[in-house]
Motif scaffolding. Structure first.
Motif, mmCIF file in Angstrom:
data_model
loop_
_atom_site.group_PDB
_atom_site.id
_atom_site.type_symbol
_atom_site.label_atom_id
_atom_site.label_comp_id
_atom_site.label_asym_id
_atom_site.label_seq_id
_atom_site.Cartn_x
_atom_site.Cartn_y
_atom_site.Cartn_z
ATOM 1 N N VAL A 1 0.825 -1.204 0.000
ATOM 2 C CA VAL A 1 0.000 0.000 0.000
ATOM 3 C C VAL A 1 0.858 1.252 0.000
ATOM 4 C CG1 VAL A 1 -1.675 1.347 1.327
ATOM 5 C CG2 VAL A 1 -1.943 -1.125 1.143
ATOM 6 N N VAL A 2 1.912 1.280 0.811
ATOM 7 C CA VAL A 2 2.639 2.531 1.002
ATOM 8 C C VAL A 2 3.890 2.672 0.143
ATOM 9 C CG1 VAL A 2 1.824 2.701 3.369
ATOM 10 C CG2 VAL A 2 4.010 1.612 2.926
ATOM 11 N N ALA A 3 4.411 1.594 -0.412
ATOM 12 C CA ALA A 3 5.732 1.687 -1.036
ATOM 13 C C ALA A 3 5.748 1.457 -2.541
ATOM 14 C CB ALA A 3 6.687 0.697 -0.370
ATOM 15 N N LEU A 4 4.606 1.219 -3.152
ATOM 16 C CA LEU A 4 4.590 0.897 -4.581
ATOM 17 C C LEU A 4 4.059 2.034 -5.445
ATOM 18 C CD1 LEU A 4 3.452 -2.820 -4.383
ATOM 19 C CD2 LEU A 4 5.748 -1.924 -4.748
ATOM 20 N N VAL B 1 3.563 1.705 -9.298
ATOM 21 C CA VAL B 1 2.618 2.265 -10.253
ATOM 22 C C VAL B 1 3.164 3.571 -10.819
ATOM 23 C CG1 VAL B 1 1.265 3.555 -8.535
ATOM 24 C CG2 VAL B 1 0.165 2.772 -10.641
ATOM 25 N N ASP B 2 3.958 4.275 -10.002
ATOM 26 C CA ASP B 2 4.581 5.514 -10.456
ATOM 27 C C ASP B 2 5.758 5.843 -9.552
ATOM 28 O OD1 ASP B 2 3.643 6.749 -8.093
ATOM 29 O OD2 ASP B 2 1.884 7.568 -9.070
ATOM 30 N N ASN B 3 6.479 6.875 -9.919
ATOM 31 C CA ASN B 3 7.479 7.452 -9.022
ATOM 32 C C ASN B 3 7.378 8.973 -9.139
ATOM 33 O OD1 ASN B 3 8.833 8.137 -11.392
ATOM 34 N ND2 ASN B 3 10.513 6.693 -11.084
ATOM 35 N N THR B 4 8.334 9.681 -8.632
ATOM 36 C CA THR B 4 8.229 11.142 -8.643
ATOM 37 C C THR B 4 8.259 11.733 -10.039
ATOM 38 O OG1 THR B 4 10.613 11.314 -8.322
ATOM 39 C CG2 THR B 4 9.241 11.358 -6.343
ATOM 40 N N GLU B 5 8.703 10.959 -11.026
ATOM 41 C CA GLU B 5 8.812 11.462 -12.390
ATOM 42 C C GLU B 5 7.585 11.168 -13.249
ATOM 43 O OE1 GLU B 5 12.320 9.692 -13.914
ATOM 44 O OE2 GLU B 5 13.673 10.836 -12.644
#
Length: 209
Positions: A17-20, A120-124
């Motif tokens: 939940v928190v890390a993906l 599912v995503d990152n900061t970019e």
């Protein structure tokens, strides 16, 4: 998963939940129009535990790559272990096209429940499993294994769960045949609390080559 790994089931659920996915990139680009696709109700499981089309189990062999043609996924796999606190490490967020598998559990293709997770995503922006929620029942998932074989899975269902109601046993519990779970963040996005849950793909082995 194997009984030796079951101790970590709850921790793994919390980490997925928190890390993906961070959703940070959404904040500057309009979350409402750019959130990842979510599974339609019609893609939910209709025949839980069905054995139709199941292929014989393969010998254990670590996976090295996962391909999901329907959503254009072709990604290397890295091993994921539990941290000292009992949580499952996530793949490095900066590597957008990298997924991971729980290497203390079942290898994809052998009897039991194998676990693959990815961002599912990152900061970019979007990452490897951004479109996982758009997958349909009957889609093909291929996993290349270190021994040179390819385990071919067919999707049984694609479901989304809130963090509060994540069904640990259903997702991580032992299976009598070779099964695969592919997991990422989902369940909608809130600017204040982030992603609300997880998208989970349920699949079983239907062939190999």
């Amino acid at each position: 998963m194997r009984s030796s790994s079951r101790l970590g089931d709850t921790a793994i659920a919390a980490v997925t939940v928190v890390a993906l996915g961070s959703g940070v990139w959404l904040l500057g680009d309009g979350a409402a129009s750019h959130t990842p696709p979510q599974p339609a109700a019609a893609e939910g499981r209709l025949d839980p535990g069905g054995e139709r089309g199941a292929a014989p189990a393969l010998a254990p062999s670590p996976p090295v790559r996962i391909r999901i043609p329907a959503i254009r996924v072709n990604a290397p796999l890295t091993g994921l272990a539990l941290t000292r606190s009992g949580n499952l490490d996530a793949p490095p967020a900066k590597e957008k096209n990298l997924a991971g598998w729980y290497e203390a559990g079942t290898t994809p293709g052998e009897t039991g429940t194998a676990i693959v997770a990815g961002h599912v995503d990152n900061t970019e922006g979007p990452a490897v499993f951004y479109d996982l929620g758009a997958l349909k029942r009957g889609a093909r998932i291929e996993v290349d294994r270190r021994d040179g074989t390819v385990a071919v899975f067919t999707v049984d269902a694609v479901e989304v769960y809130s963090a509060r109601n994540f069904p640990d046993e259903k997702v991580y519990g032992a299976a009598p045949r070779p099964e695969l779970r592919v997991i990422t963040c989902g369940g909608g996005y809130s600017r204040t609390t982030g992603y609300q849950g997880n998208v989970v793909v349920f699949a079983h082995l239907t062939g190999s080559r």
